[in-house]
Every structure is written in C-alpha cells, then in structure tokens.
Design a protein around this motif. Sequence first.
Motif, mmCIF file in Angstrom:
data_model
loop_
_atom_site.group_PDB
_atom_site.id
_atom_site.type_symbol
_atom_site.label_atom_id
_atom_site.label_comp_id
_atom_site.label_asym_id
_atom_site.label_seq_id
_atom_site.Cartn_x
_atom_site.Cartn_y
_atom_site.Cartn_z
ATOM 1 N N ARG A 105 0.810 -1.225 0.000
ATOM 2 C CA ARG A 105 0.000 0.000 0.000
ATOM 3 C C ARG A 105 0.843 1.275 0.000
ATOM 4 N NH1 ARG A 105 -3.657 -0.753 5.006
ATOM 5 N NH2 ARG A 105 -3.169 -2.919 4.522
ATOM 6 N N THR A 106 2.089 1.198 0.407
ATOM 7 C CA THR A 106 2.902 2.417 0.472
ATOM 8 C C THR A 106 3.849 2.556 -0.722
ATOM 9 O OG1 THR A 106 4.643 1.347 1.779
ATOM 10 C CG2 THR A 106 2.832 2.369 2.993
ATOM 11 N N ASP A 109 4.158 6.124 -1.855
ATOM 12 C CA ASP A 109 4.904 6.924 -0.872
ATOM 13 C C ASP A 109 6.401 6.685 -1.012
ATOM 14 O OD1 ASP A 109 2.468 7.781 0.147
ATOM 15 O OD2 ASP A 109 2.419 6.228 1.693
ATOM 16 N N PRO A 132 8.010 -0.577 -0.037
ATOM 17 C CA PRO A 132 6.908 -0.826 0.907
ATOM 18 C C PRO A 132 7.046 -2.116 1.696
ATOM 19 C CG PRO A 132 6.178 -1.034 -1.381
ATOM 20 C CD PRO A 132 7.520 -0.403 -1.418
ATOM 21 N N SER A 137 7.517 2.649 6.391
ATOM 22 C CA SER A 137 6.486 3.343 5.612
ATOM 23 C C SER A 137 5.093 2.840 5.979
ATOM 24 C CB SER A 137 6.737 3.176 4.114
ATOM 25 O OG SER A 137 6.600 1.828 3.707
ATOM 26 N N LYS A 138 4.975 1.586 6.407
ATOM 27 C CA LYS A 138 3.683 1.048 6.831
ATOM 28 C C LYS A 138 3.186 1.773 8.084
ATOM 29 C CE LYS A 138 5.215 -3.669 5.524
ATOM 30 N NZ LYS A 138 4.643 -3.800 4.192
ATOM 31 N N TRP A 141 2.083 5.311 7.206
ATOM 32 C CA TRP A 141 0.791 5.278 6.510
ATOM 33 C C TRP A 141 -0.348 5.081 7.513
ATOM 34 C CZ3 TRP A 141 -3.391 2.175 6.262
ATOM 35 C CH2 TRP A 141 -4.299 2.401 5.237
ATOM 36 N N LYS A 144 -1.353 8.038 9.568
ATOM 37 C CA LYS A 144 -2.066 9.061 8.799
ATOM 38 C C LYS A 144 -3.505 8.668 8.488
ATOM 39 C CE LYS A 144 1.979 10.859 6.274
ATOM 40 N NZ LYS A 144 2.614 10.924 4.927
ATOM 41 N N HIS A 145 -3.757 7.367 8.328
ATOM 42 C CA HIS A 145 -5.031 6.935 7.769
ATOM 43 C C HIS A 145 -5.974 6.256 8.761
ATOM 44 C CE1 HIS A 145 -2.627 7.478 4.076
ATOM 45 N NE2 HIS A 145 -3.776 7.693 3.499
#
Length: 490
Positions: A105-106, A109, A132, A137-138, A141, A144-145
């Motif tokens: 998913r990243t 990014d 990723p 990075s996980k 993410w 943020k989400h």
Amino acid sequence: MTEKIIVIDEGTTSTRTMLFAADGTPLGSAQREFRQYYPAPGLVEHDAAEIWDATLACTREMIAQARGAAAVAAIGITNQRETIVFWDRKTGEPLAPAIVWQDRRTAADCTALKDAGHEKAVQEKSGLLLDPYFSGSKIGWALKHWAQLEEAGDRLAVGTIESYLVYRLTGGVHVTDASNASRTLLMDINDQNGWDAGLCDLLGVPMRLLPEITGCTATVGTTDPALFGGAIPITGMAGDQQAATIGQACLAPGQTKATFGTGAFILSASGTERPHSNNRLLATVLVQEGDVRSYALEGSVFVAGSLIKWLRDGLGLLASAGESEGLARSIDDNGGVYLVPALTGLGAPHWRPDALGAISGLSFASGKAHVARAALEAQAYQAHDLKSAFAADGVDWAELRIDGGMAANDWMAQDLADMLDLVVERPGFVESTALGAAMLAATGAGIYPDLASATAAMRGTATRFTPALAAAKRKTRLAGWQSALAKVLG
C-alpha cells in the motif's frame, strides 16, 4: 543436558511452537494456521489477536508436553519480519489490523521519497532500500489513515510481531531485537544508538511509539506466571531469516543460506563488517550477541512457497503442495512454459513493487504439470539472479545451504544445484528457523557460553545435491527465463 527450550515460530500463514532438547533434538511441535486478509489488491493484513490466541494455544500444548513450565529453561522467538502491529499499552489488545510484510500500500509513498532523492542516504543508514516491504512506511501510513491510532494517544504501542508477543507474554515489556529492528527502515545499523531520528522523521514515525532495541541473546523478561503455570525467561529473539541463517551455522563471512518459505530469502554472513551493495541487495543485522553486532548481505524474493499455495488454493491446480514434485517429475522439460511469480511485485535484485505475475509459453500441449514445474523452476531462476548480484558485490557463493518447508522438495533442491551449478546442502531437520531461535535461547540462558558453541552442538546432519545438468541446457533454460522476465519488467 536435561534443559528444554520452547521456540515460538511466527510465520506468515501459521503459528508454530516447538519443543527442543538442549542438543537441538526436536521433541514436539504444535501448529495453528491463521487467516490472511486481502482487503484490496496489494493489501495484506493479519488479525494480531488471532495470532496471539494461536500462539498461546500452541505454547501451552508444548509446555504440557515438557511436563510444565519448570522443565523449560528458556523461550526463543522468531518471526515473520517487517509485519507491523499496533496495540494498546494498557490492555495489549490490537488497535488496528497488522500490516503484513507483503503489503504494497505504500508503494507510491516510497516512490515519492526515491524521486525526492532520499534513497541513497536511507540505504547508507539502514542498509535497506525505499520499498513498501519494510516496516517504516507502513507505520507512517497507518498513523495518517487510521484515526483510532491517533485517538489512542499515549496508549499506542507499535512493534514487529516478536515485540507484540513479548509484550503480551510478559505483561508489558516493550522491546525488539536488533535483527528485527534492522528491517524497519528506522534504525541506523552502523552504530549502537538505536532508532535514528532522521529516518523516523522522514517516514513520519514518532520515536516514542517504538520499543527498546536489545541484543538477540538478551534476557528480555519472563512470562506472566498465570499464562503457563510458572515464569519462563525469554532469552533469544531474531527475525526468521536471521534465525534460519544461525540455524544453518552460517556465521563466518561468506557462508550462505536460502530459506524457501512463503518467500525466499538468501543471506550471506559478513562478520562484524557491515556490507555495502551496489546491486540493490540489502545490508542487515544478522545477530547481536551482547554488544557485538554481526551483519549479512541479503537478497529477498517475495513469492516462493506462497506460489505453490496459490496454485493449490487459488487456481485449484494442485490437491496438495506435495503434488508439485510428482508433476514436475512427470514431464521431461518445461515445454517452454515459464512463470514469473510477481504476485506481490518483484523483490531483489529488481525491486519492482508494480510488477505483476505472468505465465508465458502456453499452448494446447501445456498441462498443469508444465505450470507446476514452471513454478518450481522459478525458484532456481530467482536464486540465479540473486547469485549474480551477490557475485557482482564481491560475495560469490561456494555452496548454498537451504531450508524451509519448500526445501523438502527433492526435485526443487536438485534443480537449484543444476541451475546454480553449485552444491546445495539441506539439513536433515529443515526447520532451521526454529532451530536458530533455539540456539539463541540456549545461549541467552547460559546453556552454551556463546552462539558459536550452540550452533556447533545443535546442528545436525545434511544431504548434499550436486549439479548434474549439461551447461548447454542450463544456458537455454536461463535464456527462456530472461525472456519471460523481460516481458514483466517492460
């Protein structure tokens, strides 16, 4: 020696607890599968509560077999790396899905950070690439989400799987070992200073959420007596691929192992000298014993045994994973069929998270045997690509020691020897990951004075596969693979 060792081995698709004697003899095993969740293409998640329940059940079963907690000298833990868990410090309960190492998913990014020119500095500090695959990075993410993580405030704890399990087992000790920490993109592996503020800032990860970094043979705590009827020290931890390298006794510079599990991971020990790669391989912490840190050069392939599982469960081509060996033997060659297993992108040395899997060379003459054989052959081709990258970095392999569930396939082991033109050695006990964790725990518990002594005493016998394929046939097959791979890479 009468001491018994419990090893918790957390894989990507199942939890297993094993019981070992102090000389490395396996005495018992309990295993539970758990679900993988795929909420959208490229997304892979676990339910950490389900992992905890499975761990507890398996461990209780093995402690009962050992005749109680008092008969167990130590617990070792080894785990799927890079998977990240978010939990409540007060209750230990997960606050969100665990994001699995396979999750992509990243990707955007990471690409944005690469395009901004950060990768060289990140690689110098962490030994890793901006991909990723890694934990950092996980975490950024998720923060943020997922609103519930922000709402948790100071109650939020973050860690990889072994960190989460230690927290639950001990009732609140928040630690990770150096080998797992080195897979997060958040640690400077060049020194002993722990988490790196610059890397954490780059990926949006507050350092206060992270566990303390410890050595791999440190006594990090004891289990809550209420869990197993007595307190047991936890004295060994390492990521699964580092643990397998230790289990194969690959501690001296240049010694190389490949684990064929869900993915395929090849590590070559480099001693106390941190390696550097110009061919998109990874530098990682192999083990930290006390204050002494040893390193390895690593190539990671994302899809290995999971490809056979997909042929069985996703496509229905196999009744069982073991059927693949018989199908491969049933035909003389691959019939021109090649399978590039980029089902979750391509790892080393390509690092293409956007790549998709492909089967090429199909005709009406092709059958499921050709597809099954192509899936097994893909393991040797991917290993060959990595061998070339290691050699270009000055680390050529003299031999290869293999393990993992997929390594039990004799046909595949011989194909590796043939395509690599190299002696391949497989231990009689192929679960080197669990054995390596037992070696770490035995060292940490003082059963052995150091890890070298533990590996010498606990490693068993091995079977050797020698190359038997004509050079011309090897060249033809590799040319077919390169052609199929080029179509995927574009």
